[in-house]
Design a protein around this motif. Structure first.
Motif, short mmCIF file in Angstrom:
data_model
loop_
_atom_site.label_atom_id
_atom_site.label_comp_id
_atom_site.label_asym_id
_atom_site.label_seq_id
_atom_site.Cartn_x
_atom_site.Cartn_y
_atom_site.Cartn_z
N ILE A 35 0.43 -1.20 -0.14
CA ILE A 35 -0.13 0.30 0.08
C ILE A 35 1.02 1.18 -0.06
O ILE A 35 1.68 1.30 0.64
N VAL A 57 -3.45 -4.30 -2.17
CA VAL A 57 -3.65 -4.40 -0.50
C VAL A 57 -5.17 -3.96 0.44
O VAL A 57 -4.35 -2.62 -0.14
N ARG A 58 -5.03 -4.62 0.96
CA ARG A 58 -6.52 -4.33 2.40
C ARG A 58 -5.69 -3.62 3.28
O ARG A 58 -6.09 -2.36 4.11
N HIS A 59 -4.43 -3.94 3.65
CA HIS A 59 -3.95 -3.97 5.01
C HIS A 59 -2.60 -5.07 4.77
O HIS A 59 -2.25 -5.66 4.08
N GLU A 60 -1.49 -4.38 5.53
CA GLU A 60 -0.54 -4.49 4.99
C GLU A 60 -0.47 -5.88 5.76
O GLU A 60 0.86 -6.87 5.07
N GLN A 61 -0.98 -7.07 6.62
CA GLN A 61 -0.90 -8.07 6.74
C GLN A 61 -1.39 -9.32 5.31
O GLN A 61 -0.59 -10.09 5.56
N ILE A 83 5.20 1.05 4.18
CA ILE A 83 5.66 2.46 5.02
C ILE A 83 6.62 1.79 5.63
O ILE A 83 6.13 1.00 6.41
N GLY A 85 7.05 2.55 9.99
CA GLY A 85 6.19 2.26 11.32
C GLY A 85 5.00 1.27 11.41
O GLY A 85 5.33 -0.24 10.79
N PRO A 86 3.55 1.83 10.60
CA PRO A 86 2.29 0.86 11.44
C PRO A 86 2.76 0.04 9.56
O PRO A 86 2.54 -1.27 9.69
N MET A 89 5.13 -2.53 11.09
CA MET A 89 4.25 -3.53 12.20
C MET A 89 3.45 -4.48 11.56
O MET A 89 3.29 -5.50 12.26
N ASN A 90 2.48 -3.96 10.83
CA ASN A 90 1.14 -4.64 10.23
C ASN A 90 1.22 -5.60 9.55
O ASN A 90 0.84 -6.71 9.64
N ALA A 92 3.91 -8.04 10.85
CA ALA A 92 5.05 -8.59 11.87
C ALA A 92 4.46 -10.16 11.41
O ALA A 92 5.80 -10.88 11.56
N THR A 93 3.04 -10.18 11.52
CA THR A 93 3.07 -11.32 11.77
C THR A 93 3.44 -12.31 10.26
O THR A 93 3.56 -13.09 10.59
N GLY A 96 6.60 -12.87 10.66
CA GLY A 96 7.16 -14.21 11.65
C GLY A 96 6.33 -15.62 10.98
O GLY A 96 7.70 -16.91 11.12
N THR B 77 2.66 -10.25 16.84
CA THR B 77 2.98 -9.54 16.25
C THR B 77 1.85 -8.96 15.79
O THR B 77 2.23 -7.93 15.31
N TYR B 409 2.26 8.01 15.60
CA TYR B 409 2.38 7.10 14.68
C TYR B 409 2.04 7.32 13.03
O TYR B 409 2.11 6.30 11.94
#
Lengths: 539, 537
Positions: A35, A57-61, A83, A85-86, A89-90, A92-93, A96, B77, B409
């Motif tokens: 995004i 996409v609609r969410h970085e996850q 981007i 930060g968020p 981190m979005n 991150a899962t 992982g 996470t 943030y």
């Protein structure tokens, strides 16, 4: 058009954003998921002007899971563009998840300007130390502050994907690097090779194989690109073969010597215990493979792995080879003596015992799964979520090829299936791809249904609805904990999917389920197929 | 005897926790064993990111920490972004998670939900992260967390409990009451005297109030009126002076009239603000102070960042302002619209208004219709066009009644779950979420959580079929728009599918009427406005 102009260094001002994208092109990257945001505009300038495909996409996850599915289906790294930060981190899962399942994933993220790093000035999207925050999830995490560092950083990432145990690589680009003038014309690809085992080690391993009475092969995710070599080895050695969930299909389920992906079932574990030699290839032999405290390894053990830590951890091998499974299998097959007859009667008996090991609920799952299988081509890709029906499928779903069954195994997250299936479909547009999710997992990342609609993907999404986080409700019941937070109120999934302009089906029989899947592959967009655990036709 | 998990919920209850957000998992079931024996309510989101944002919204409205129970690995996470937002905006949040068994930590055996180090992961977005190795540590660790929430700069705290420790038995005598939490610091006498002397002699003082002053509204107002000082509110300070107060001088510190007023004041008193760049949207610029700068902040590091202060004071905003007021002998004051300070404030305000971009006027008009219907509402914003606009213009009815993820943030997907948390903290006040179509899709699963928790939330959706803000930036920088004109679902049917009411008003009057009916309803409502609606000027 602009693509041509950008490639001609004489007529365009090139910046870090161009240099990064040009390098990715030379490494064969053709698709990025992401995004755009204020911080990544200069990276998007490179994407737009060099004409690389961008999947919004609609969410970085979703971006991360799509990159995962793309990578598992193609064997090439999935790339996302996030981007500061968020955005990072979005993801991150998914990062992982890719870490624990050894999936090559290249994560490109912006980070605040070099002069702002570590200062805590309250800049937009700022965190105290972004690289440190993401490093525990990555095989490689680097901050790139100048365009001259780009070729080395991207070469490092691809060296990780192609020569080591693949894991996510996170490259964070400072805002000033992305915007600064940069040299683009010299982009070239560096190549390195995976380690192979030495001749002496192969000879020692071959001697162990030759001396064994009842050898058993345990094939993990590290073998999925060595199907032919594995088959040749199994047939020449006469060994029986069991796979982990990540290795599912690497030996066809129709092969008489296979015990399939049943490592978690006790009849198969007994076979391992009876073996006087286990040859474990590209597997962690982890809790999420065996679901027992410790696998019974009573004989000798050969382990082949790209990861030195895996070789030295909880199952110390008689011989450990730090090498790629594919060349090791080829060399071992050449070095061993033929002639051992496989114990086909034992294999057959174990397969039957495994099938008889299923409880009533699992038998219900199997009915649905067989109706799904009937609707799929042999090379179809099935992407599953954390859901009870997938746990049953991990040990029962028949497969003839590897890289056809994706499950969020180690990290075990919800919301994986649909976005990963989108990524898989984009990597293999000519193949059938289906997602299987529970009601809870589907809602985790439901927003990317819009992405599937936008892309017009012929993607069936089977929602296994038990109106609950069923596995956790079960765990609470077993421990006499009052049920809390496990019976969430569900939306009307049919209406929900329709509002996204997706097709919907609610089959009234198993045959209708098969037909619904077949229809979905012919549609011009995704289809949500809802099967309720309490449906009449499943009782 | 009790387990560590049971002790935890008893202690939380004793600290005044009445609400926990979480999705139970195999690793956390033992945290839930004791919960039904307490008065703590449990709310289940549809994604751990939702849990974090709900806790954030709850905390910003109530002033109390939002508490989450989170599973090992993917649960943690998943909540990182929400912790990042709370970290940047100084929101108290307590994240309690499971982690693999003690003897499995960092062993890398490929256990379910395993990470090499979960604590390293959250270190960048938490005040501290603690691994609880013995149940006996719990009272002390919780006391540290609450000391940060109540007496330090509030930020997320993470406590991870290995699965084997959660079920360890603790003797009843070890179950202790909450520890005494120290009070936040007050200013020292010397600092206080200097500040008072400067303020007393100031000819053209000016105050900048940040989110840290939200609980010192009475004292801030009395001081401003006594000094006759114009007041700049950051977005998180909105509502400290009530709407229409004559000393309100505006918000965006990058507007030339406000930037100039800060420069020209002979004394600037800044309370609880970072002077962050997101208070100067979209064009931050360096500050210049020709006069003296007094900064009051609970965080000593903050006082030396960016530009130094002539007089930095580490103190709680409420305690510091009370001391200053006492030293100045301030009794009750009253707002007077015809003072030199009020005239300065009016001039700044009027000049700043000329810098509003067209969308600010558009959304201010819309929000006035909403405000007229629901005067005491709490507005919870995502990162969205109407939020950036209302940051410039909106006057909140009281403190802790306007906040968004557009500050600090700057994440998407915050509005809906944070609004849900806000409504749970203030069930008697209307809560209106300001979301864009892109941001709402980020966390849309939480529509189900609102229905299940029976929270009659109102979402005011601004639908411009894409990431409009970023598209504007791309066009502005001559970048071919890519990834911003996205397919957008039909929110009316989505909402209905989740059991929400959905409305599409066709006039300002209808918008006000729909707001009133939505607030009276016992189910949540989406009110959708489209950027191309003909009635919106």
């Amino acid at each position: 058009m602009s693509t041509e102009r950008a490639r001609n260094p004489k007529t365009s001002n090139q910046i870090g954003g161009h240099a990064a994208v040009a390098l990715l092109e030379t490494y064969g990257v053709d698709t990025v998921f992401g995004i755009p945001g204020v911080h990544t505009l200069d990276l998007y300038r490179g994407l737009a002007e060099l004409g690389m495909r961008h999947v919004g996409v609609r969410h970085e996850q979703g971006a991360g899971f799509m990159a995962d599915g793309y990578a598992r289906a193609s064997g090439r790294p999935g790339v996302c563009c996030l981007i500061t930060g968020p955005g990072l981190m979005n993801a991150a899962t998914p990062i992982g998840q890719a870490y624990s399942d050894s999936v090559p994933m290249l994560v490109l993220a912006s980070v605040n300007a070099s002069g702002d790093l570590g200062k805590g000035r309250g800049r937009l999207h700022e965190i105290s130390d972004q690289r440190a925050a993401i490093a525990p999830l990555a095989g490689l995490a680097r901050t790139v502050r100048a365009a001259e560092e780009l070729p080395g950083a991207i070469a490092d990432a691809f060296a990780l994907f192609e020569t080591q145990r693949p894991r996510p690589a996170v490259l964070e680009f400072t805002l000033d690097m992305l915007a600064a003038p940069a040299e683009v014309s010299g982009a070239r690809r560096e190549r390195k090779a995976r380690p192979v085992a030495g001749a002496e080690d192969i000879a020692r391993a071959a001697a162990l194989v030759d001396a064994a009475r009842f050898p058993v092969v345990l094939a993990g995710g590290g073998t999925v690109d060595a199907a032919d070599e594995l088959k040749a080895f199994v047939e020449k050695s006469g060994a029986l073969c069991v796979t982990t969930t990540a290795g599912k299909g690497v030996l066809p389920d129709s092969h008489p010597q296979t015990l399939s992906g049943t490592l978690a079932l006790s009849p198969t574990q007994k076979v391992l215990g009876d073996a006087d030699l286990v040859i474990a290839l590209g597997t962690e032999m982890a809790e999420t493979d065996s679901w027992c405290e410790r696998l019974p390894i009573n004989g000798k053990l050969i382990r082949v792995d790209l990861d030195a830590h895996t070789l030295t951890r909880d199952y110390p091998p008689t011989i450990g080879l730090l090498a790629d499974a594919k060349p090791v299998l080829a060399a071992l097959t050449a070095a061993i003596k033929p002639g051992r007859q496989p114990d086909l009667a034992r294999a057959k008996a174990v397969r039957e015992a495994n099938a008889g090991d299923l409880d009533q609920q699992q038998q219900k799952h199997v009915k649905v799964l067989m109706a799904v299988r009937a609707g799929l081509a042999p090379d179809a890709i099935v992407v599953s979520d954390m859901t009870q029906i997938a746990y049953t499928a991990n040990v029962t779903f028949p497969l003839e090829r590897p890289r056809c069954w994706f499950h969020p195994n180690g990290f075990g997250t919800l919301g994986y299936a649909m976005p990963a299936a989108i990524g898989a479909k984009l990597a293999c547009p000519a193949r059938e791809v289906i997602a299987i999710a529970g009601d809870g997992g589907f809602l985790f990342t439901v927003q990317d249904l819009a992405t599937a609609v936008e892309l017009g993907l012929a993607l069936p999404i089977l929602v296994w609805n038990n109106d609950a986080f069923g596995q956790i409700a079960l765990g609470m019941n077993e421990r006499d904990i009052p049920e809390l937070g496990v019976k969430p109120k569900n939306p009307d999934f049919q209406a929900l999917a329709k509002s996204f302009h997706a097709r919907t089906e609610k089959p009234g029989s198993l045959a209708e389920l098969t037909d619904a899947i077949r229809r979905a592959f012919k549609a011009d967009g995704p289809t949500l197929i809802e099967v309720h655990e309490q449906a009449d036709y499943l009782t | 005897m009790a387990t560590c998990g049971e002790l935890l919920v008893q202690l939380l209850e004793a600290y005044g926790v009445d609400l926990v957000f979480g999705i139970p998992g195999v690793h956390t079931v033992e945290l839930y064993r004791g919960l039904p024996m307490t008065r703590i309510r449990h709310v289940t989101p549809r994604h751990e990111q939702g849990a974090g944002f709900m806790a954030d919204g709850y905390a910003r409205v109530s002033g109390k920490p939002g508490v989450c129970f989170i599973i090992t690995g993917p649960g943690m996470t998943n909540i990182l972004t929400a912790m990042g937002q709370a970290y940047a905006d100084s929101v108290p949040m307590l994240v309690i998670s499971s982690v693999n068994r003690t003897e499995e930590l960092a062993m890398g055996d490929g256990r379910l939900h395993e990470l090499p180090s979960q604590r390293n992961l959250v270190a960048g977005v938490a005040a501290f992260s603690h691994t609880l190795l013995r149940p006996e540590q719990l009272p002390q660790v919780l006391a540290r967390a609450f000391a940060i929430f109540r007496s330090g700069r509030p930020r997320p705290v993470h406590i991870e409990i290995p699965i084997d420790v959660i079920t360890m038995q603790v003797a009843a005598r070890d179950i202790v009451a909450p520890r005494n939490i120290p009070l936040a610091p007050a200013p020292r006498r010397a600092e206080l005297e200097r500040a008072v002397a400067w303020l007393r002699d100031a000819k053209s003082p000016l105050m900048v109030l940040g989110g840290g002053a939200a609980d010192a509204a009475e004292a801030a107002r009395s001081l401003a009126e006594h000094l006759d000082a114009p007041v700049i509110h950051t977005a998180n300070a909105k509502g400290i002076l009530p709407p229409g107060h004559p000393l309100r001088a505006g918000e965006n510190m990058a507007y030339p009239p406000i930037h100039q007023a800060i420069r020209e004041a002979d004394v600037v008193l800044a309370v609880g603000s970072e002077f962050g760049e997101t208070e100067m949207y979209p064009d931050p610029k360096p500050f210049v102070f020709d006069g003296k700068l007094i900064r009051i902040d609970i965080d000593p590091e903050q006082l030396v960042r960016g530009f130094g202060a002539d007089l930095p004071i580490v103190a709680d905003a409420g305690a510091a302002l009370a001391e200053i007021n006492r030293a100045l002998g301030i009794a009750a004051t009253a707002a007077n619209g015809d003072t030199p300070g009020a005239r300065r404030a009016a001039a700044i305000r009027q000049a700043a208004k000329k810098h509003w971009w067209p969308a600010v006027h558009r959304h201010q008009k819309i929000i006035e219709a909403v405000s007229a219907a629901l005067p005491d509402m709490i507005l919870v914003g995502d990162s969205a066009e109407h939020v950036y606009a209302l940051n410039q213009s909106y006057e909140a009815p009281r403190p802790r009644s306007y906040f968004s993820s557009s500050t600090g943030y700057g994440t998407l997907g915050y509005g809906l779950p944070a609004g849900l948390g806000a409504k749970l903290a203030a069930p008697d006040r209307p809560v209106v979420v300001l979301a864009g179509d892109g941001g709402l899709q980020f966390t849309i699963g939480e529509l189900a959580a609102a229905v299940e928790a029976e929270v009659p939330l109102i979402v005011l959706l601004w639908n411009n079929d894409g990431y409009g803000e970023i598209k504007n930036y791309m066009v502005g920088r001559q970048i071919q728009p890519i990834g911003v004109d996205i397919f957008t679902p039909d929110f009316q049917t989505i909402a209905k599918g989740f059991g929400w009411e959905a409305r599409r008003p066709d006039s300002y009057a209808a918008l006000g009427a729909e707001m009133k009916s939505a607030a009276a309803r016992n189910r949540p409502t989406i009110i959708e406005l489209r950027a191309d609606d003909p009635w919106i000027a």
